[in-house]
Motif scaffolding. Structure first.
Motif, PDB file in Angstrom:
ATOM      1  N   PHE A  79       0.833  -1.202   0.000  1.00  0.00           N
ATOM      2  CA  PHE A  79       0.000   0.000   0.000  1.00  0.00           C
ATOM      3  C   PHE A  79       0.867   1.250   0.000  1.00  0.00           C
ATOM      4  O   PHE A  79       0.596   2.202  -0.732  1.00  0.00           O
ATOM      5  N   ALA A  80       1.928   1.232   0.802  1.00  0.00           N
ATOM      6  CA  ALA A  80       2.829   2.389   0.867  1.00  0.00           C
ATOM      7  C   ALA A  80       3.517   2.629  -0.480  1.00  0.00           C
ATOM      8  O   ALA A  80       3.592   3.778  -0.943  1.00  0.00           O
ATOM      9  N   ILE A  81       4.003   1.580  -1.106  1.00  0.00           N
ATOM     10  CA  ILE A  81       4.693   1.713  -2.393  1.00  0.00           C
ATOM     11  C   ILE A  81       3.767   2.330  -3.430  1.00  0.00           C
ATOM     12  O   ILE A  81       4.117   3.307  -4.106  1.00  0.00           O
ATOM     13  N   GLN A  82       2.569   1.766  -3.580  1.00  0.00           N
ATOM     14  CA  GLN A  82       1.658   2.276  -4.599  1.00  0.00           C
ATOM     15  C   GLN A  82       1.144   3.669  -4.249  1.00  0.00           C
ATOM     16  O   GLN A  82       0.945   4.498  -5.123  1.00  0.00           O
ATOM     17  N   GLY A  83       0.952   3.928  -2.963  1.00  0.00           N
ATOM     18  CA  GLY A  83       0.488   5.249  -2.541  1.00  0.00           C
ATOM     19  C   GLY A  83       1.508   6.330  -2.835  1.00  0.00           C
ATOM     20  O   GLY A  83       1.164   7.421  -3.322  1.00  0.00           O
ATOM     21  N   ILE A  84       2.768   6.045  -2.553  1.00  0.00           N
ATOM     22  CA  ILE A  84       3.838   7.010  -2.832  1.00  0.00           C
ATOM     23  C   ILE A  84       3.963   7.236  -4.339  1.00  0.00           C
ATOM     24  O   ILE A  84       4.126   8.380  -4.788  1.00  0.00           O
ATOM     25  N   ALA A  85       3.875   6.168  -5.117  1.00  0.00           N
ATOM     26  CA  ALA A  85       3.964   6.310  -6.577  1.00  0.00           C
ATOM     27  C   ALA A  85       2.803   7.152  -7.107  1.00  0.00           C
ATOM     28  O   ALA A  85       3.010   8.053  -7.931  1.00  0.00           O
ATOM     29  N   ALA A  86       1.594   6.884  -6.652  1.00  0.00           N
ATOM     30  CA  ALA A  86       0.430   7.652  -7.104  1.00  0.00           C
ATOM     31  C   ALA A  86       0.559   9.122  -6.700  1.00  0.00           C
ATOM     32  O   ALA A  86       0.260  10.023  -7.491  1.00  0.00           O
ATOM     33  N   LEU A  87       1.003   9.350  -5.471  1.00  0.00           N
ATOM     34  CA  LEU A  87       1.189  10.729  -4.994  1.00  0.00           C
ATOM     35  C   LEU A  87       2.260  11.446  -5.816  1.00  0.00           C
ATOM     36  O   LEU A  87       2.110  12.622  -6.156  1.00  0.00           O
ATOM     37  N   ALA A  88       3.340  10.743  -6.164  1.00  0.00           N
ATOM     38  CA  ALA A  88       4.396  11.344  -6.983  1.00  0.00           C
ATOM     39  C   ALA A  88       3.861  11.736  -8.361  1.00  0.00           C
ATOM     40  O   ALA A  88       4.173  12.827  -8.870  1.00  0.00           O
ATOM     41  N   LEU A  89       3.060  10.870  -8.959  1.00  0.00           N
ATOM     42  CA  LEU A  89       2.475  11.194 -10.260  1.00  0.00           C
ATOM     43  C   LEU A  89       1.544  12.396 -10.152  1.00  0.00           C
ATOM     44  O   LEU A  89       1.596  13.321 -10.972  1.00  0.00           O
ATOM     45  N   TRP A  90       0.691  12.404  -9.133  1.00  0.00           N
ATOM     46  CA  TRP A  90      -0.270  13.488  -8.949  1.00  0.00           C
ATOM     47  C   TRP A  90       0.446  14.815  -8.676  1.00  0.00           C
ATOM     48  O   TRP A  90       0.151  15.832  -9.305  1.00  0.00           O
ATOM     49  N   ALA A  91       1.386  14.784  -7.738  1.00  0.00           N
ATOM     50  CA  ALA A  91       2.105  16.011  -7.377  1.00  0.00           C
ATOM     51  C   ALA A  91       2.934  16.526  -8.551  1.00  0.00           C
ATOM     52  O   ALA A  91       2.985  17.737  -8.803  1.00  0.00           O
ATOM     53  N   GLY A  92       3.576  15.625  -9.264  1.00  0.00           N
ATOM     54  CA  GLY A  92       4.357  16.038 -10.429  1.00  0.00           C
ATOM     55  C   GLY A  92       3.486  16.667 -11.493  1.00  0.00           C
ATOM     56  O   GLY A  92       3.836  17.710 -12.061  1.00  0.00           O
ATOM     57  N   ALA A  93       2.345  16.036 -11.775  1.00  0.00           N
ATOM     58  CA  ALA A  93       1.435  16.589 -12.778  1.00  0.00           C
ATOM     59  C   ALA A  93       0.892  17.939 -12.330  1.00  0.00           C
ATOM     60  O   ALA A  93       0.851  18.894 -13.117  1.00  0.00           O
TER      61      ALA A  93
END
Length: 133
Positions: free
Chosen positions: A110-124
């Motif tokens: 959950f942490a891995i996917q959450g961090i990845a999703a947050l990185a994509l969202w924040a970057g965009a």
């Protein structure tokens, strides 16, 4: 379709994410049959309930992940978006493996996917805001 030619990697990651979701859907049916949980029940056996929650949690995250993935690819870059997207899929796989064994083992994935999703969202978001100024 020339404009989409630069997003092959993001398209591939999108298709892999959908394939993973189809896999977890099929897994719910498999575990339902194995545990004897009859349709339309969504509870009744811990193994089934965990499989069902894996599917539903994956579905819950797809509306966060997919738009963020594509917006990141468009505003920042295909390869970086696809790389982070691949990490999201790996996180979902780790989540699947852990949660299939015990609810307490779902955290790392959950942490891995959450961090990845947050990185994509924040970057965009950052890239969109920068282009607006």
């Amino acid at each position: 379709m020339k404009g989409f030619a630069m997003y092959h990697l993001t398209a591939l990651v999108t298709l892999l994410a959908i394939a993973f979701y189809l896999f977890v859907c099929i897994n719910v049916s498999r575990v339902r049959e194995k545990t004897g949980v009859k349709v339309p029940a969504t509870s009744g056996h811990p193994d089934f309930e965990r499989a069902f929650r894996i599917q539903m949690n994956t579905l819950e995250w797809m509306p966060v992940f997919l738009p963020a993935l594509w917006l990141f690819a468009i505003y920042i870059g295909d390869a970086i978006a696809a790389g982070i997207g691949a990490v999201w899929i790996i996180g979902r796989i780790v989540y699947f493996i852990g949660y299939s064994k015990a609810a307490a083992k779902r955290g790392p994935g959950f942490a891995i996917q959450g961090i990845a999703a947050l990185a994509l969202w924040a970057g965009a978001l950052g890239a969109v805001v920068l282009r607006m100024v």
